[in-house]
Design an enzyme around this catalytic site. Structure first.
Site, PDB file in Angstrom:
ATOM      1  N   LYS A  36       0.843  -1.028   0.059  1.00  0.00           N
ATOM      2  CA  LYS A  36       0.005  -0.033   0.078  1.00  0.00           C
ATOM      3  C   LYS A  36       0.829   1.179  -0.009  1.00  0.00           C
ATOM      4  CE  LYS A  36      -3.709  -2.303   2.471  1.00  0.00           C
ATOM      5  NZ  LYS A  36      -4.552  -2.353   3.688  1.00  0.00           N
ATOM      6  N   SER A  85      -0.616   0.833   6.087  1.00  0.00           N
ATOM      7  CA  SER A  85      -0.808  -0.259   6.966  1.00  0.00           C
ATOM      8  C   SER A  85      -1.980  -1.205   6.924  1.00  0.00           C
ATOM      9  CB  SER A  85      -1.268   0.771   8.645  1.00  0.00           C
ATOM     10  OG  SER A  85      -1.322  -0.027   9.269  1.00  0.00           O
ATOM     11  N   ASP A  86      -1.744  -2.421   7.378  1.00  0.00           N
ATOM     12  CA  ASP A  86      -2.660  -3.575   7.294  1.00  0.00           C
ATOM     13  C   ASP A  86      -2.833  -4.235   8.497  1.00  0.00           C
ATOM     14  OD1 ASP A  86      -4.401  -4.505   5.013  1.00  0.00           O
ATOM     15  OD2 ASP A  86      -3.412  -6.496   5.942  1.00  0.00           O
ATOM     16  N   GLN A  87      -3.807  -4.827   8.884  1.00  0.00           N
ATOM     17  CA  GLN A  87      -4.099  -5.542  10.192  1.00  0.00           C
ATOM     18  C   GLN A  87      -4.917  -6.827   9.860  1.00  0.00           C
ATOM     19  OE1 GLN A  87      -7.251  -4.666  13.125  1.00  0.00           O
ATOM     20  NE2 GLN A  87      -5.593  -4.189  14.503  1.00  0.00           N
ATOM     21  N   ALA A 125       0.466  -4.180  10.803  1.00  0.00           N
ATOM     22  CA  ALA A 125       1.895  -3.803  10.072  1.00  0.00           C
ATOM     23  C   ALA A 125       1.855  -2.503   9.652  1.00  0.00           C
ATOM     24  CB  ALA A 125       2.132  -4.665   9.109  1.00  0.00           C
TER      25      ALA A 125
END
Length: 203
Positions: free
Chosen positions: A63, A79-81, A116
């Protein structure tokens, strides 16, 4: 005509949050930095056999890179979860029935949320990423508790079908983490460290 040759302070680089998540936007606003938001164009499909932590880290970096390619002079946050139930990723449920199924699976279980964050600036040659892990222990939930919660909060855009910053905290027995905002969607302690490395002043 006289020119002022004295050194001038460089303006801080523009900052972009590569996300349309209102939760991440609200968290980043806590830092008092001006920023824009831009949606990354990234396929979020897990790769075959990809572990939840690896998935979160890969997507956060993808991203940030995607937005940074369009704005090479800018510092970009991605960011990613991913919620991790015994090694299986749980994504956003999007609809009520899937949220019910997720919470039934998570009832009485320990779920690890991998959040992250990546910071990329092509002009600086900067590419950094970190992952915060939050261990949550869910209470044993009855069908009526699950239904009441989902109808009250409708957390269909949240990985794991619960908002710990809201009524979702009532579903939990414990939270263990070293970056308190990570469970909401953006680990600000780690984010601040990487933004300082990129030359931004915080505070």
């Amino acid at each position: 005509m006289t020119f002022d040759a004295s050194p001038r302070p460089e303006l801080p680089r523009r900052l972009i949050l590569g996300s349309t998540s209102r939760y991440r936007r609200e968290l980043l606003q806590r830092l008092g930095l001006p920023f824009d938001c831009e949606a990354p164009q990234v396929d979020e499909t897990p790769q075959p056999g990809e572990a939840p932590r690896a998935l979160a880290e890969r997507l956060a970096l993808a991203k940030a890179r995607d937005v940074a390619r369009r704005h090479p002079e800018t510092i970009v946050i991605g960011s990613d979860q991913v919620a991790d139930l015994h090694g299986q990723p749980l994504g956003k449920p999007l609809v009520h029935a899937r949220a019910v199924a997720q919470l039934q699976q998570m009832s009485g279980q320990t779920v690890v949320f991998h959040t992250a964050v990546a910071v990329v600036c092509e002009a600086l040659g900067l590419e950094a990423r970190q992952v915060a892990e939050v261990r949550t222990r869910f209470r044993t939930l009855s069908a009526s508790e699950i239904e009441r919660y989902l109808l009250a909060e409708r957390p269909y855009d949240c990985a794991g079908s619960a908002k710990s910053e809201g009524l979702g905290i009532s579903l939990l027995e414990a939270i263990d983490n070293d970056d308190p905002t990570a469970l909401i969607g953006l680990p600000l302690i780690r984010t601040c460290a990487m933004l300082r490395d990129a030359g931004l002043q915080i505070p």
